[in-house]
Design a protein around this motif. Sequence first.
Motif, PDB file in Angstrom:
ATOM      1  N   ASP A  77       0.677  -1.306   0.117  1.00  0.00           N
ATOM      2  CA  ASP A  77      -0.067   0.176   0.004  1.00  0.00           C
ATOM      3  C   ASP A  77       0.887   1.236   0.148  1.00  0.00           C
ATOM      4  OD1 ASP A  77      -2.151  -1.612   0.191  1.00  0.00           O
ATOM      5  OD2 ASP A  77      -2.106  -1.469   2.493  1.00  0.00           O
ATOM      6  N   ILE A  78       2.136   1.097   0.387  1.00  0.00           N
ATOM      7  CA  ILE A  78       2.796   2.386   0.428  1.00  0.00           C
ATOM      8  C   ILE A  78       3.520   2.676  -1.026  1.00  0.00           C
ATOM      9  CG2 ILE A  78       3.925   2.313   2.864  1.00  0.00           C
ATOM     10  CD1 ILE A  78       6.369   1.059   1.463  1.00  0.00           C
ATOM     11  N   ASP A  79       3.769   4.220  -1.338  1.00  0.00           N
ATOM     12  CA  ASP A  79       3.959   4.740  -2.264  1.00  0.00           C
ATOM     13  C   ASP A  79       5.652   4.826  -2.693  1.00  0.00           C
ATOM     14  OD1 ASP A  79       1.192   5.355  -3.693  1.00  0.00           O
ATOM     15  OD2 ASP A  79       1.215   6.331  -1.900  1.00  0.00           O
ATOM     16  N   ALA A  80       6.102   4.990  -1.683  1.00  0.00           N
ATOM     17  CA  ALA A  80       7.632   5.328  -1.638  1.00  0.00           C
ATOM     18  C   ALA A  80       8.355   4.736  -0.288  1.00  0.00           C
ATOM     19  CB  ALA A  80       7.908   6.490  -1.965  1.00  0.00           C
ATOM     20  N   ILE A  81       9.688   4.644  -0.374  1.00  0.00           N
ATOM     21  CA  ILE A  81      10.357   4.605   0.862  1.00  0.00           C
ATOM     22  C   ILE A  81      11.425   5.463   1.017  1.00  0.00           C
ATOM     23  CG2 ILE A  81      11.977   2.678   2.133  1.00  0.00           C
ATOM     24  CD1 ILE A  81      10.564   0.605   0.052  1.00  0.00           C
ATOM     25  N   ALA A  82      11.550   6.166   2.137  1.00  0.00           N
ATOM     26  CA  ALA A  82      12.464   7.171   2.464  1.00  0.00           C
ATOM     27  C   ALA A  82      13.563   6.363   3.514  1.00  0.00           C
ATOM     28  CB  ALA A  82      12.127   8.201   2.942  1.00  0.00           C
ATOM     29  N   VAL A  83      14.987   6.626   3.236  1.00  0.00           N
ATOM     30  CA  VAL A  83      15.865   5.978   4.317  1.00  0.00           C
ATOM     31  C   VAL A  83      17.134   6.917   4.313  1.00  0.00           C
ATOM     32  CG1 VAL A  83      16.926   4.685   2.498  1.00  0.00           C
ATOM     33  CG2 VAL A  83      17.194   3.898   4.905  1.00  0.00           C
ATOM     34  N   THR A  84      17.332   6.951   5.765  1.00  0.00           N
ATOM     35  CA  THR A  84      18.660   7.764   6.007  1.00  0.00           C
ATOM     36  C   THR A  84      19.762   6.931   5.210  1.00  0.00           C
ATOM     37  OG1 THR A  84      17.663   8.276   7.936  1.00  0.00           O
ATOM     38  CG2 THR A  84      19.972   8.659   8.160  1.00  0.00           C
ATOM     39  N   VAL A  85      20.860   7.742   4.850  1.00  0.00           N
ATOM     40  CA  VAL A  85      21.953   7.199   3.925  1.00  0.00           C
ATOM     41  C   VAL A  85      23.134   7.730   4.502  1.00  0.00           C
ATOM     42  CG1 VAL A  85      20.896   6.485   1.905  1.00  0.00           C
ATOM     43  CG2 VAL A  85      21.911   8.999   2.252  1.00  0.00           C
ATOM     44  N   GLY A  86      23.067   8.792   5.660  1.00  0.00           N
ATOM     45  CA  GLY A  86      24.208   9.323   6.459  1.00  0.00           C
ATOM     46  C   GLY A  86      23.744  10.721   6.760  1.00  0.00           C
ATOM     47  N   PRO A  87      24.510  11.320   7.374  1.00  0.00           N
ATOM     48  CA  PRO A  87      25.658  10.948   8.083  1.00  0.00           C
ATOM     49  C   PRO A  87      25.289   9.956   9.258  1.00  0.00           C
ATOM     50  CG  PRO A  87      25.268  13.067   8.946  1.00  0.00           C
ATOM     51  CD  PRO A  87      24.289  12.966   7.685  1.00  0.00           C
ATOM     52  N   GLY A  88      26.419   9.148   9.820  1.00  0.00           N
ATOM     53  CA  GLY A  88      25.861   8.340  10.853  1.00  0.00           C
ATOM     54  C   GLY A  88      27.200   7.130  10.882  1.00  0.00           C
ATOM     55  N   LEU A  89      26.686   6.072  11.802  1.00  0.00           N
ATOM     56  CA  LEU A  89      27.524   4.916  12.076  1.00  0.00           C
ATOM     57  C   LEU A  89      27.516   4.305  10.889  1.00  0.00           C
ATOM     58  CD1 LEU A  89      26.753   4.500  15.843  1.00  0.00           C
ATOM     59  CD2 LEU A  89      28.721   5.584  14.931  1.00  0.00           C
ATOM     60  N   ILE A  90      28.753   3.695  10.134  1.00  0.00           N
ATOM     61  CA  ILE A  90      28.403   2.858   9.109  1.00  0.00           C
ATOM     62  C   ILE A  90      27.835   1.558   9.388  1.00  0.00           C
ATOM     63  CG2 ILE A  90      30.681   1.974   9.264  1.00  0.00           C
ATOM     64  CD1 ILE A  90      28.822   2.568   6.032  1.00  0.00           C
ATOM     65  N   GLY A  91      28.069   0.820  10.544  1.00  0.00           N
ATOM     66  CA  GLY A  91      27.267  -0.360  10.514  1.00  0.00           C
ATOM     67  C   GLY A  91      25.673  -0.206  10.773  1.00  0.00           C
ATOM     68  N   SER A  92      25.592   1.028  11.411  1.00  0.00           N
ATOM     69  CA  SER A  92      23.991   1.230  11.604  1.00  0.00           C
ATOM     70  C   SER A  92      23.489   1.689  10.449  1.00  0.00           C
ATOM     71  CB  SER A  92      23.986   2.387  12.805  1.00  0.00           C
ATOM     72  OG  SER A  92      24.466   1.920  13.994  1.00  0.00           O
ATOM     73  N   LEU A  93      23.933   2.463   9.779  1.00  0.00           N
ATOM     74  CA  LEU A  93      23.455   3.061   8.550  1.00  0.00           C
ATOM     75  C   LEU A  93      22.878   1.747   7.602  1.00  0.00           C
ATOM     76  CD1 LEU A  93      25.582   6.207   7.791  1.00  0.00           C
ATOM     77  CD2 LEU A  93      23.090   6.094   8.109  1.00  0.00           C
ATOM     78  N   LEU A  94      23.973   0.735   7.511  1.00  0.00           N
ATOM     79  CA  LEU A  94      23.723  -0.318   6.663  1.00  0.00           C
ATOM     80  C   LEU A  94      22.554  -1.033   6.877  1.00  0.00           C
ATOM     81  CD1 LEU A  94      27.397  -1.572   6.070  1.00  0.00           C
ATOM     82  CD2 LEU A  94      25.941  -0.635   4.321  1.00  0.00           C
ATOM     83  N   VAL A  95      22.195  -1.223   8.220  1.00  0.00           N
ATOM     84  CA  VAL A  95      20.906  -2.059   8.536  1.00  0.00           C
ATOM     85  C   VAL A  95      19.788  -1.381   7.844  1.00  0.00           C
ATOM     86  CG1 VAL A  95      19.599  -2.915  10.527  1.00  0.00           C
ATOM     87  CG2 VAL A  95      22.214  -2.943  10.731  1.00  0.00           C
ATOM     88  N   GLY A  96      19.778  -0.148   7.941  1.00  0.00           N
ATOM     89  CA  GLY A  96      18.424   0.548   7.442  1.00  0.00           C
ATOM     90  C   GLY A  96      18.410   0.585   5.886  1.00  0.00           C
ATOM     91  N   VAL A  97      19.571   1.020   5.274  1.00  0.00           N
ATOM     92  CA  VAL A  97      19.853   1.174   3.806  1.00  0.00           C
ATOM     93  C   VAL A  97      19.622  -0.339   3.103  1.00  0.00           C
ATOM     94  CG1 VAL A  97      21.593   1.429   1.951  1.00  0.00           C
ATOM     95  CG2 VAL A  97      21.125   3.106   4.068  1.00  0.00           C
ATOM     96  N   GLU A  98      20.221  -1.231   3.634  1.00  0.00           N
ATOM     97  CA  GLU A  98      19.931  -2.568   3.113  1.00  0.00           C
ATOM     98  C   GLU A  98      18.594  -3.016   3.193  1.00  0.00           C
ATOM     99  OE1 GLU A  98      22.165  -3.812   0.785  1.00  0.00           O
ATOM    100  OE2 GLU A  98      23.196  -1.938   1.343  1.00  0.00           O
TER     101      GLU A  98
END
Length: 341
Positions: A77-98
Amino acid sequence: MYILGIETSCDETAAAIIKTSPKDPYVQLVSNVLATSLVLHAKTGGIIPEIAAREQLKYIIPVIDESFQKASMEPKDIDAIAVTVGPGLIGSLLVGVESAKTLAFVLKKPIIPVNHLYGHMYANFIQDGKKEAIAFPSLSLIVSGGHTDLAIIKDHGNIQWIGGTRDDAAGEAFDKIGRLLDMPYPAGPHIEKSAKRGEPKRFIFPRPMIGTDDFDFSFSGLKTAVLRETQKLKTIDKQTKYDLAAATQEAIVDVLVSKTLKAAKKFSVSSILLSGGVAANQTLQKKLRLRLTVQKHKASLFVPPNYFCTDNGAMIAAAGYYNYEPVRFDKVTANPQLYFD
Ligand code: KG4
Ligand code: ZN
């Protein structure tokens, strides 16, 4: 449009769904879910990146699931996905981005990479009972554990950075000084609470860069000044701790308020948007409001409710909506060093 926002740049694992419509000056919150590993970090006095990322791996799927359940929606039902790509901790960012990339691929939905700093600004564009629309140009003060930045929002998609910290962020200063005073991490709220019982004039700490012509900040010297003061004292009783907290808060707030007002005047802004964890500080809000009134400045002050000052998925979804630039899912990458353009 319905947009799913995912945020995992630091220790939070957050997902939210917002509803948007072109005529609405704000986005509407549909669901908002957050899991935090803060209690684990409180024990160690700061965030240990590996621990944060490991916890986020556990939380991410249940948190996204719950954001759909609470919205009574299916992923399709959603139309788009927005995700934080940075800045931040690399390991943490990767969890959300992937996770976001996988969802975008499976659901065949557009994905919008979001700068976490824009996310904080756009926490002000989530409807929470506000009546007045935010008028541009707008001055944004982002004050968090990792950042202290001033930017002018001329319009959505047209944002100009004008200054930032040269060393520690305002939240970092609260946290480091709190540590000197034996307060748990994150210390900002503890300093604020202690300051209520303290005498801010007993200790006078420096206001670094308060009079400079630029819009930059520096807070590392303040920590050294407090450290020196604590070393001079033989014992630190309860009242002294309150007084040190009050003087610390006063110094940080004075600098933030002065630079913000100077920028508001120079750029003739119509609104001022506070955001980031430190924006939750009541003394900061009160002093800024008071000085705006005294100086008869026409800018309206906006501050998100406390739960939108700190990291959340809704602010990422909002930033994604107002700066809608989807990219191919395989082109989305985490960038820990991302800053302003
Ligand atoms: O925005 P945030 O949740 O995370 C980052 O992106 O950094 O901000 C966390 C920071 C911490 O440094 C915390 O001590 C500070 O915000 N903070 C406060 C208050 N609440 C949180 N600082 C001063 N007064 C508060 N009430
Ligand atoms: Zn943040």
